[in-house]
Write a protein that holds these residues in place. Structure first.
Motif, PDB file in Angstrom:
ATOM      1  N   LYS A  14     -17.992  15.506 -16.605  1.00 22.78           N
ATOM      2  CA  LYS A  14     -18.586  15.819 -17.917  1.00 22.78           C
ATOM      3  C   LYS A  14     -17.924  14.990 -19.012  1.00 22.78           C
ATOM      4  CE  LYS A  14     -19.706  20.603 -16.641  1.00 22.78           C
ATOM      5  NZ  LYS A  14     -19.496  22.031 -16.969  1.00 22.78           N
ATOM      6  N   THR A  15     -17.374  13.852 -18.613  1.00 26.65           N
ATOM      7  CA  THR A  15     -16.608  13.004 -19.513  1.00 26.65           C
ATOM      8  C   THR A  15     -17.308  11.669 -19.728  1.00 26.65           C
ATOM      9  OG1 THR A  15     -14.535  14.019 -18.781  1.00 26.65           O
ATOM     10  CG2 THR A  15     -14.375  11.875 -19.875  1.00 26.65           C
ATOM     11  N   GLN A  69     -24.839  14.168 -24.992  1.00 26.73           N
ATOM     12  CA  GLN A  69     -24.874  15.630 -25.037  1.00 26.73           C
ATOM     13  C   GLN A  69     -26.002  16.184 -24.167  1.00 26.73           C
ATOM     14  OE1 GLN A  69     -23.605  17.408 -29.131  1.00 26.73           O
ATOM     15  NE2 GLN A  69     -24.748  15.542 -29.590  1.00 26.73           N
ATOM     16  N   ARG A 107     -19.265  16.804 -22.231  1.00 24.95           N
ATOM     17  CA  ARG A 107     -18.532  17.734 -23.097  1.00 24.95           C
ATOM     18  C   ARG A 107     -17.197  17.165 -23.574  1.00 24.95           C
ATOM     19  NH1 ARG A 107     -22.874  18.913 -23.245  1.00 24.95           N
ATOM     20  NH2 ARG A 107     -23.942  20.807 -22.602  1.00 24.95           N
ATOM     21  N   TYR A 108     -16.716  16.097 -22.931  1.00 24.97           N
ATOM     22  CA  TYR A 108     -15.440  15.494 -23.298  1.00 24.97           C
ATOM     23  C   TYR A 108     -15.643  13.995 -23.484  1.00 24.97           C
ATOM     24  CZ  TYR A 108     -14.446  19.774 -20.776  1.00 24.97           C
ATOM     25  OH  TYR A 108     -14.486  21.067 -20.328  1.00 24.97           O
ATOM     26  N   LYS A 126     -16.252  14.568 -32.749  1.00 23.93           N
ATOM     27  CA  LYS A 126     -15.805  15.938 -33.005  1.00 23.93           C
ATOM     28  C   LYS A 126     -16.799  16.719 -33.867  1.00 23.93           C
ATOM     29  CE  LYS A 126     -10.852  14.951 -32.603  1.00 23.93           C
ATOM     30  NZ  LYS A 126      -9.561  14.787 -33.333  1.00 23.93           N
ATOM     31  N   ASP A 178     -22.008  19.918 -29.147  1.00 29.16           N
ATOM     32  CA  ASP A 178     -21.786  20.129 -27.712  1.00 29.16           C
ATOM     33  C   ASP A 178     -20.533  19.448 -27.170  1.00 29.16           C
ATOM     34  OD1 ASP A 178     -24.081  21.647 -27.640  1.00 29.16           O
ATOM     35  OD2 ASP A 178     -25.366  19.963 -27.069  1.00 29.16           O
ATOM     36  N   ILE A 179     -19.859  18.689 -27.998  1.00 32.66           N
ATOM     37  CA  ILE A 179     -18.643  18.014 -27.552  1.00 32.66           C
ATOM     38  C   ILE A 179     -17.455  18.943 -27.784  1.00 32.66           C
ATOM     39  CG2 ILE A 179     -17.133  16.029 -27.866  1.00 32.66           C
ATOM     40  CD1 ILE A 179     -19.871  15.386 -26.604  1.00 32.66           C
ATOM     41  N   GLU A 180     -16.812  19.344 -26.688  1.00 33.77           N
ATOM     42  CA  GLU A 180     -15.705  20.293 -26.782  1.00 33.77           C
ATOM     43  C   GLU A 180     -14.390  19.630 -27.196  1.00 33.77           C
ATOM     44  OE1 GLU A 180     -15.447  22.628 -23.221  1.00 33.77           O
ATOM     45  OE2 GLU A 180     -17.615  22.933 -23.127  1.00 33.77           O
ATOM     46  N   LYS A 181     -14.145  18.434 -26.672  1.00 33.64           N
ATOM     47  CA  LYS A 181     -12.917  17.722 -26.993  1.00 33.64           C
ATOM     48  C   LYS A 181     -13.212  16.231 -27.109  1.00 33.64           C
ATOM     49  CE  LYS A 181      -9.745  21.092 -26.635  1.00 33.64           C
ATOM     50  NZ  LYS A 181      -8.765  21.436 -27.698  1.00 33.64           N
ATOM     51  N   ALA A 214      -9.697  20.351 -17.384  1.00 35.34           N
ATOM     52  CA  ALA A 214     -11.065  20.732 -17.703  1.00 35.34           C
ATOM     53  C   ALA A 214     -12.054  20.344 -16.603  1.00 35.34           C
ATOM     54  CB  ALA A 214     -11.487  20.106 -19.034  1.00 35.34           C
TER      55      ALA A 214
END
Length: 332
Positions: A14-15, A279, A284-285, A300, A304-307, A327
């Motif tokens: 998910k990166t 997204q 997500r990362y 940021k 939907d981007i967590e980190k 993660a």
């Protein structure tokens, strides 16, 4: 790592990795990482041999760093040095790669679509052609903040229309960076007019310290010459999908890839659409693989981007490695 293995590793993550463009350079970049990882200077040596001059010296001293033909290969090399360190440390291979403007070449090298040697030669030429396409001082770029994409485009059309139809009197949207953030490029006088009108509509306008009006029709002469060099360069389809700037899409053949790289010189960077694509695909990362943190900060802001991580220092790199590996379920 083999290209096949790299592609296989990237499938389920998910990166995504983001590679920055011109403007992210800074004197002394990657100095602390070079002390810890021999691969940083080895990467710079490889690129320097391709061009016949010392890119590491330029990066560390700042001498000539603001000259486009130097800035572009130095930034590309720095990004690839970071990419190699990431993989050396066991970092996860991302599902997608995307580079902002010049950063698209970094993404293609990381994805094994072209060699670092070929890429630094290309971007060195790209910088020279861009610089020579518009006489010094006649082109400009500016960031317009707080207005919609449609408002900025309308202002550009209004000012260009008043100036006449010829390409030398044009101002256009050059980078769609985020909602409420569009960079314009074109004739210096017309860029200034759009800035004035944007402020009158309660927007903000910031002149950018660049010598080349990138991603607008003034770059078409450069693109025509650059297309010839692209045809002479060995390019393969990426082993990790690369989202291209001009259409926020993934090329299905090398011809499409070359055409998109040519068009990128005079068409806008579709960064907002590219990030939306990530997204939509479950990313997500994100990791910004280059000097600075401009792209990470933009990411940021996305829902939907967590980190989002920069990795241009040892502490930032270690933080990104630890968080993403946990993660992604690679370590407990």
């Amino acid at each position: 790592m083999s290209a096949k293995r790299l592609g296989q590793m990237a499938q389920a993550t998910k990166t995504a990795f983001l590679f920055p463009g011109q403007g992210s350079q800074k004197t002394g970049m990657l100095a602390d990482l070079a002390e810890q990882f021999a691969g940083v200077q080895q990467t710079f040596s490889e690129a320097s041999q391709a061009l016949g001059h010392d890119l590491w010296h330029i990066a560390q001293s700042g001498e000539g760093l603001d000259q486009t033909q130097n800035t572009q290969p130095v930034l590309l090399t720095a990004s690839i040095a970071l990419w190699r360190v990431w993989l050396e440390l066991g970092g996860i291979a991302p599902k997608y790669l995307v580079g902002h403007s010049l950063g698209e070449y970094s993404a293609l090298v990381a994805a094994e679509a072209m060699t670092l040697t070929d890429a630094v030669k290309l971007v060195n030429l790209r910088g020279k052609l861009m610089q020579s396409a518009v006489p010094q001082g006649e082109g400009a770029m500016a960031a317009i903040l707080g207005l919609s994409d449609e408002q900025v485009v309308a202002l550009c059309r209004q000012v260009s229309g008043q100036a006449g139809a010829h390409a030398a009197a044009a101002v256009e949207a050059a980078n769609y960076n985020a909602q409420g953030q569009v960079v314009i490029a074109g004739s210096a006088a017309l860029v200034q007019q759009v800035m004035t009108l944007a402020k009158e509509q309660s927007g903000k306008a910031i002149a950018l310290p660049v010598s080349v009006p990138s991603h607008c029709s003034l770059m078409k002469p450069a693109a025509e010459k650059f297309a010839e060099a692209l045809e002479q360069t060995a390019i393969e389809l990426p082993v990790i999908p690369v989202i291209q700037n001009v259409n926020a899409a993934i090329a299905t053949d090398v011809t499409q890839l070359r055409q998109a790289l040519t068009a990128q010189l005079y068409q806008p960077v579709q960064w907002t659409r590219s990030m939306q694509y990530l997204q939509d695909q479950g990313i997500r990362y994100v990791v910004e693989c280059g000097p600075g943190n401009v792209l990470a900060n933009l990411a940021k802001r996305l829902p939907d981007i967590e980190k989002a991580f920069p990795v241009d220092t040892q502490s930032r790199l270690e933080d990104a490695l630890n968080v993403i590996m946990v993660a992604e379920g690679k370590i407990a």
